[in-house]
Design an enzyme around this catalytic site. Sequence first.
Site, PDB file in Angstrom:
ATOM      1  N   GLY A 145      -3.626  -6.645   5.385  1.00 30.29           N
ATOM      2  CA  GLY A 145      -4.756  -5.881   5.900  1.00 30.29           C
ATOM      3  C   GLY A 145      -5.530  -6.569   7.002  1.00 30.29           C
ATOM      4  N   THR A 150       0.718  -0.151   6.371  1.00 31.45           N
ATOM      5  CA  THR A 150       0.886  -0.970   5.173  1.00 31.45           C
ATOM      6  C   THR A 150       1.160  -2.403   5.612  1.00 31.45           C
ATOM      7  OG1 THR A 150       2.415  -1.455   3.357  1.00 31.45           O
ATOM      8  CG2 THR A 150       3.281  -0.076   5.106  1.00 31.45           C
ATOM      9  N   GLY A 151       0.733  -3.347   4.788  1.00 27.29           N
ATOM     10  CA  GLY A 151       0.987  -4.745   5.143  1.00 27.29           C
ATOM     11  C   GLY A 151      -0.262  -5.583   4.959  1.00 27.29           C
ATOM     12  N   ARG A 163     -13.403  -7.919  -1.434  1.00 27.88           N
ATOM     13  CA  ARG A 163     -12.636  -7.891  -0.168  1.00 27.88           C
ATOM     14  C   ARG A 163     -12.181  -6.461   0.140  1.00 27.88           C
ATOM     15  NH1 ARG A 163      -7.064  -6.212   0.968  1.00 27.88           N
ATOM     16  NH2 ARG A 163      -6.310  -7.434   2.730  1.00 27.88           N
ATOM     17  N   GLY A 171      -9.600  -4.382   2.722  1.00 25.44           N
ATOM     18  CA  GLY A 171      -8.526  -4.539   3.693  1.00 25.44           C
ATOM     19  C   GLY A 171      -8.605  -3.461   4.747  1.00 25.44           C
ATOM     20  N   ASP A 172      -7.458  -3.161   5.333  1.00 24.83           N
ATOM     21  CA  ASP A 172      -7.396  -2.144   6.385  1.00 24.83           C
ATOM     22  C   ASP A 172      -7.478  -0.725   5.840  1.00 24.83           C
ATOM     23  OD1 ASP A 172      -4.738  -2.930   5.282  1.00 24.83           O
ATOM     24  OD2 ASP A 172      -4.086  -1.158   6.408  1.00 24.83           O
ATOM     25  N   THR A 188       0.832  -1.196   0.000  1.00 22.29           N
ATOM     26  CA  THR A 188       0.000   0.000   0.000  1.00 22.29           C
ATOM     27  C   THR A 188       0.876   1.258   0.000  1.00 22.29           C
ATOM     28  OG1 THR A 188      -1.524  -1.301   1.264  1.00 22.29           O
ATOM     29  CG2 THR A 188      -1.607   1.052   1.660  1.00 22.29           C
TER      30      THR A 188
HETATM   31  N1  GLY Z   1      -2.752  -3.167   3.546  1.00 15.60           N
HETATM   32  C1  GLY Z   1      -3.426  -3.320   2.324  1.00 15.60           C
HETATM   33  C2  GLY Z   1      -4.368  -4.407   2.275  1.00 15.60           C
HETATM   34  O1  GLY Z   1      -4.195  -5.442   2.924  1.00 15.60           O
HETATM   35  O2  GLY Z   1      -5.331  -4.284   1.582  1.00 15.60           O
END
Ligand code: GLY
Length: 279
Positions: free
Chosen positions: A203, A200-201, A177, A179-180, A149
């Site tokens: 999610g 970032t990472g 889906r 994510g975070d 991200t």
């Molecule tokens: N951090 C981005 C995602 O997992 O969507």
Amino acid sequence: MIFVHGGAGDLVPGEDPRPHVSGCLSAARAGAAVLSAGGSALDAVIAAVVALEDDPLFNAGTGSVLNLDGDVECDASVMTGELQAGAVGAVRGVKNPIRLARLVMEKTRHVLLVADGALRFAREQGVALVDPASMVTDRARSRWASPGTVGAVARDRRGHLAAATSTGGTSRKLPGRLGDTPLIGCGTYTHAGAGAASATGIGEAIIKSTLTRWAVDRLAGGQDPMETARAAVEQLPRAGGTGGIILVDAAGRPGFAFNTQRMSRAYIDPQGVENAGFD
Ligand code: GLY
């Protein structure tokens, strides 16, 4: 000050990480130009994230990874220290999802719009829409790993804070889906007097850790930003993931940490001193 990340992840064999660092530096310069002209932290983080969304090297906007159907579906969010927030999820054909997130914040009474409803709102607002296929790059087609991200945090001359985060999510994700990144308190959080954070990472792990809210709460308690960032990423393995975070506290002190092999990033302080790296 402005601090930008281009995502945390593991080094892909044969891939040179330096172009990612250069991309982060260009984005940070776009944000720093806004700040040095007296602009707001909000305008600065949007300028930086737009630059990263438009750079096909990064997993956000054009260049995003593909879902199981081979499509780009983007998520983005933005938040100011005054608890104004906006986000979009699973949007297709929006060239700059972070601009749409800002419009959700500024033009609606909502925080998060997703999928077709977000697109209808984008059309009403005259946001740039493109053929979704034009956001699919050859690089994304051939890529199975999920590069990170992108995001930015900033503090402007008046001491206002903002954070923004944008992503194509994880490679081969199920369509729909989230994510975070579009979730306030997970991918993005800001609170005046405390700090701003972008994550970032993986999610799912960041969501279960409510990572950025966790970190900003500790900044509110006066904790050192570097220590806070390190403690934050230590939350991720127990939630089943890896990743990274960038922070700025209310005094403008930066912090970052990651538990992947790299996190491309660039920081420019109020005097214009630049600092960038990936390891
Ligand atoms: N951090 C981005 C995602 O997992 O969507």
